[in-house]
Design a protein around this motif. Structure first.
Motif, PDB file in Angstrom:
ATOM      1  N   SER A  16       0.625  -0.835  -0.241  1.00  0.00           N
ATOM      2  CA  SER A  16      -0.014  -0.194   0.140  1.00  0.00           C
ATOM      3  C   SER A  16       0.848   1.116   0.109  1.00  0.00           C
ATOM      4  O   SER A  16       1.243   1.330   1.052  1.00  0.00           O
ATOM      5  N   GLY A  17       1.404   2.156  -1.123  1.00  0.00           N
ATOM      6  CA  GLY A  17       2.500   3.255  -1.491  1.00  0.00           C
ATOM      7  C   GLY A  17       3.546   2.581  -1.166  1.00  0.00           C
ATOM      8  O   GLY A  17       3.474   1.545  -1.858  1.00  0.00           O
ATOM      9  N   ASN A  18       4.333   3.276  -0.384  1.00  0.00           N
ATOM     10  CA  ASN A  18       5.536   3.100   0.264  1.00  0.00           C
ATOM     11  C   ASN A  18       5.696   1.707   1.178  1.00  0.00           C
ATOM     12  O   ASN A  18       7.001   1.657   1.381  1.00  0.00           O
ATOM     13  N   LEU A  19       4.702   0.609   1.213  1.00  0.00           N
ATOM     14  CA  LEU A  19       4.588   0.501   2.767  1.00  0.00           C
ATOM     15  C   LEU A  19       3.878  -1.422   2.403  1.00  0.00           C
ATOM     16  O   LEU A  19       3.432  -1.473   1.106  1.00  0.00           O
ATOM     17  N   VAL A  20       5.266  -2.111   2.853  1.00  0.00           N
ATOM     18  CA  VAL A  20       4.392  -3.682   2.599  1.00  0.00           C
ATOM     19  C   VAL A  20       4.054  -3.943   3.197  1.00  0.00           C
ATOM     20  O   VAL A  20       5.071  -3.971   4.873  1.00  0.00           O
ATOM     21  N   PHE A  21       3.033  -4.855   3.731  1.00  0.00           N
ATOM     22  CA  PHE A  21       2.436  -5.951   4.925  1.00  0.00           C
ATOM     23  C   PHE A  21       2.332  -7.667   4.751  1.00  0.00           C
ATOM     24  O   PHE A  21       2.526  -7.054   3.744  1.00  0.00           O
ATOM     25  N   THR A  22       3.529  -7.477   6.163  1.00  0.00           N
ATOM     26  CA  THR A  22       3.499  -9.112   5.669  1.00  0.00           C
ATOM     27  C   THR A  22       1.761  -9.361   6.685  1.00  0.00           C
ATOM     28  O   THR A  22       1.801  -9.066   7.544  1.00  0.00           O
ATOM     29  N   ALA A  23       1.609 -11.148   6.151  1.00  0.00           N
ATOM     30  CA  ALA A  23       0.319 -11.643   6.986  1.00  0.00           C
ATOM     31  C   ALA A  23       1.245 -12.177   8.035  1.00  0.00           C
ATOM     32  O   ALA A  23       2.278 -12.465   7.687  1.00  0.00           O
ATOM     33  N   GLY A  24       0.702 -12.579   8.904  1.00  0.00           N
ATOM     34  CA  GLY A  24       1.791 -13.449  10.402  1.00  0.00           C
ATOM     35  C   GLY A  24       2.026 -14.611   9.559  1.00  0.00           C
ATOM     36  O   GLY A  24       1.383 -15.923   8.941  1.00  0.00           O
ATOM     37  N   GLN A  25       3.113 -14.934   9.898  1.00  0.00           N
ATOM     38  CA  GLN A  25       3.857 -16.337   9.335  1.00  0.00           C
ATOM     39  C   GLN A  25       4.234 -16.991  10.488  1.00  0.00           C
ATOM     40  O   GLN A  25       4.582 -16.320  11.897  1.00  0.00           O
ATOM     41  N   VAL A  26       4.157 -18.300  10.063  1.00  0.00           N
ATOM     42  CA  VAL A  26       4.448 -19.126  11.264  1.00  0.00           C
ATOM     43  C   VAL A  26       6.080 -20.170  10.817  1.00  0.00           C
ATOM     44  O   VAL A  26       6.233 -19.774   9.460  1.00  0.00           O
ATOM     45  N   PRO A  27       6.582 -20.327  11.949  1.00  0.00           N
ATOM     46  CA  PRO A  27       7.626 -21.648  11.707  1.00  0.00           C
ATOM     47  C   PRO A  27       7.750 -22.389  10.490  1.00  0.00           C
ATOM     48  O   PRO A  27       8.126 -23.787  11.257  1.00  0.00           O
ATOM     49  N   PHE A  28       7.465 -22.225   9.717  1.00  0.00           N
ATOM     50  CA  PHE A  28       6.789 -23.245   8.348  1.00  0.00           C
ATOM     51  C   PHE A  28       9.128 -23.458   7.824  1.00  0.00           C
ATOM     52  O   PHE A  28       9.557 -22.582   7.393  1.00  0.00           O
ATOM     53  N   VAL A  29       8.853 -24.556   8.058  1.00  0.00           N
ATOM     54  CA  VAL A  29      10.274 -25.394   7.124  1.00  0.00           C
ATOM     55  C   VAL A  29      10.493 -26.676   6.369  1.00  0.00           C
ATOM     56  O   VAL A  29       9.317 -27.498   6.840  1.00  0.00           O
ATOM     57  N   ASP A  30      10.739 -25.607   5.028  1.00  0.00           N
ATOM     58  CA  ASP A  30      10.076 -26.677   4.146  1.00  0.00           C
ATOM     59  C   ASP A  30       8.708 -27.857   3.993  1.00  0.00           C
ATOM     60  O   ASP A  30       8.653 -28.149   4.123  1.00  0.00           O
ATOM     61  N   GLY A  31       8.095 -26.183   4.019  1.00  0.00           N
ATOM     62  CA  GLY A  31       6.572 -26.724   3.916  1.00  0.00           C
ATOM     63  C   GLY A  31       5.932 -27.815   5.816  1.00  0.00           C
ATOM     64  O   GLY A  31       4.194 -27.924   5.613  1.00  0.00           O
ATOM     65  N   LYS A  32       6.377 -27.703   6.171  1.00  0.00           N
ATOM     66  CA  LYS A  32       6.097 -27.965   7.739  1.00  0.00           C
ATOM     67  C   LYS A  32       6.126 -27.832   9.049  1.00  0.00           C
ATOM     68  O   LYS A  32       7.607 -26.565   8.805  1.00  0.00           O
ATOM     69  N   VAL A  33       5.676 -27.509  10.055  1.00  0.00           N
ATOM     70  CA  VAL A  33       5.869 -26.438  11.402  1.00  0.00           C
ATOM     71  C   VAL A  33       6.963 -27.166  11.982  1.00  0.00           C
ATOM     72  O   VAL A  33       7.357 -28.713  12.016  1.00  0.00           O
ATOM     73  N   ALA A  34       7.533 -26.311  12.393  1.00  0.00           N
ATOM     74  CA  ALA A  34       8.731 -26.925  12.620  1.00  0.00           C
ATOM     75  C   ALA A  34       9.101 -27.285  14.455  1.00  0.00           C
ATOM     76  O   ALA A  34       9.753 -27.904  14.735  1.00  0.00           O
ATOM     77  N   ALA A  35       8.077 -27.066  14.984  1.00  0.00           N
ATOM     78  CA  ALA A  35       7.323 -27.072  16.112  1.00  0.00           C
ATOM     79  C   ALA A  35       6.407 -26.825  16.742  1.00  0.00           C
ATOM     80  O   ALA A  35       5.994 -25.513  16.379  1.00  0.00           O
ATOM     81  N   THR A  36       5.453 -27.684  17.522  1.00  0.00           N
ATOM     82  CA  THR A  36       4.331 -26.628  18.248  1.00  0.00           C
ATOM     83  C   THR A  36       4.778 -27.056  19.629  1.00  0.00           C
ATOM     84  O   THR A  36       5.359 -27.766  20.544  1.00  0.00           O
ATOM     85  N   GLY A  37       3.631 -25.784  20.573  1.00  0.00           N
ATOM     86  CA  GLY A  37       3.085 -26.156  22.077  1.00  0.00           C
ATOM     87  C   GLY A  37       3.090 -24.546  22.829  1.00  0.00           C
ATOM     88  O   GLY A  37       3.654 -23.370  21.596  1.00  0.00           O
ATOM     89  N   LYS A  38       3.894 -24.359  23.840  1.00  0.00           N
ATOM     90  CA  LYS A  38       3.764 -23.312  24.587  1.00  0.00           C
ATOM     91  C   LYS A  38       5.055 -22.447  24.858  1.00  0.00           C
ATOM     92  O   LYS A  38       6.149 -23.756  25.242  1.00  0.00           O
ATOM     93  N   VAL A  39       5.657 -21.798  24.901  1.00  0.00           N
ATOM     94  CA  VAL A  39       6.727 -21.690  25.296  1.00  0.00           C
ATOM     95  C   VAL A  39       6.890 -21.809  26.807  1.00  0.00           C
ATOM     96  O   VAL A  39       5.438 -20.294  26.942  1.00  0.00           O
ATOM     97  N   GLY A  40       7.279 -22.134  27.059  1.00  0.00           N
ATOM     98  CA  GLY A  40       7.609 -22.065  28.704  1.00  0.00           C
ATOM     99  C   GLY A  40       7.023 -23.737  29.477  1.00  0.00           C
ATOM    100  O   GLY A  40       6.826 -23.608  30.952  1.00  0.00           O
ATOM    101  N   ALA A  41       6.009 -23.988  28.626  1.00  0.00           N
ATOM    102  CA  ALA A  41       6.271 -25.988  28.940  1.00  0.00           C
ATOM    103  C   ALA A  41       6.079 -26.131  27.345  1.00  0.00           C
ATOM    104  O   ALA A  41       5.443 -26.599  26.806  1.00  0.00           O
ATOM    105  N   GLY A  42       7.367 -26.754  27.302  1.00  0.00           N
ATOM    106  CA  GLY A  42       8.125 -27.608  26.537  1.00  0.00           C
ATOM    107  C   GLY A  42       8.499 -26.917  24.956  1.00  0.00           C
ATOM    108  O   GLY A  42       9.994 -27.899  24.937  1.00  0.00           O
ATOM    109  N   ILE A  43       8.093 -26.016  24.978  1.00  0.00           N
ATOM    110  CA  ILE A  43       9.242 -24.545  24.238  1.00  0.00           C
ATOM    111  C   ILE A  43       9.976 -24.038  24.878  1.00  0.00           C
ATOM    112  O   ILE A  43       9.313 -23.549  25.774  1.00  0.00           O
ATOM    113  N   ASP A  44      11.076 -23.572  24.906  1.00  0.00           N
ATOM    114  CA  ASP A  44      11.734 -23.326  26.186  1.00  0.00           C
ATOM    115  C   ASP A  44      12.640 -21.818  24.939  1.00  0.00           C
ATOM    116  O   ASP A  44      12.289 -21.259  23.878  1.00  0.00           O
TER     117      ASP A  44
END
Length: 152
Positions: free
Chosen positions: A30-58
């Motif tokens: 939009s004009g001179n700005l680019v907005f991205t959609a929220g991006q999740v941690p996909f690596v090679d088309g797969k989710v790199a990790a699942t879970g909560k930070v502080g409980a299973g994910i450090d």
């Protein structure tokens, strides 16, 4: 040095842009700005990790996941306007799926901020929000969205 050259120097390559999982597009200009959609941690088309930070994910693993999310956002920008057209990073919004006792969201989203500084130097300095949430799509621990300014 160009942003793409800096990525190469860091030993990083942009991934393929992930196909939208809903009724949205990966990035929009939009004009001179680019907005991205929220991006999740996909690596090679797969989710790199699942879970909560502080409980299973450090916090260190979540920091690395924020870097992956940011690489995915940079790929969306590159696919739309070319990464080397970015003149500055305006805003980063990071969401961290957190255990209720976890309060280190800013440290997690430093993974995004640090990478942007490495890629864009002083032009990578940005405003930022780091928000703790109960759950994110696909049960991922981190999601990042970017707003950047582009030339031309």
């Amino acid at each position: 040095m160009s942003a793409l050259a800096r990525l190469r120097d860091l030993g990083l390559t942009l991934p393929a842009v992930a196909a939208p999982a809903g009724a949205y597009i990966p990035a929009r200009r939009s004009g001179n700005l680019v907005f991205t959609a929220g991006q999740v941690p996909f690596v090679d088309g797969k989710v790199a990790a699942t879970g909560k930070v502080g409980a299973g994910i450090d916090a260190e693993q979540a920091y690395d996941l924020a870097r992956i999310c940011t690489l995915n956002a940079l790929a969306a920008i590159d696919g739309l306007v070319g990464l080397d057209s970015v003149t500055g990073v305006v805003k980063v919004v990071g969401f961290v799926a957190s255990d209720p006792s976890f309060t280190g969201q800013p440290g997690v989203i430093n993974g995004a901020s640090d990478l942007l500084g490495e890629v864009f130097g002083e032009s990578g300095a940005h405003a930022r929000s780091a928000v703790g949430v109960a759950v994110l799509p696909l049960d991922v621990p981190v999601e990042v969205e970017l707003t950047v300014e582009v030339g031309g």
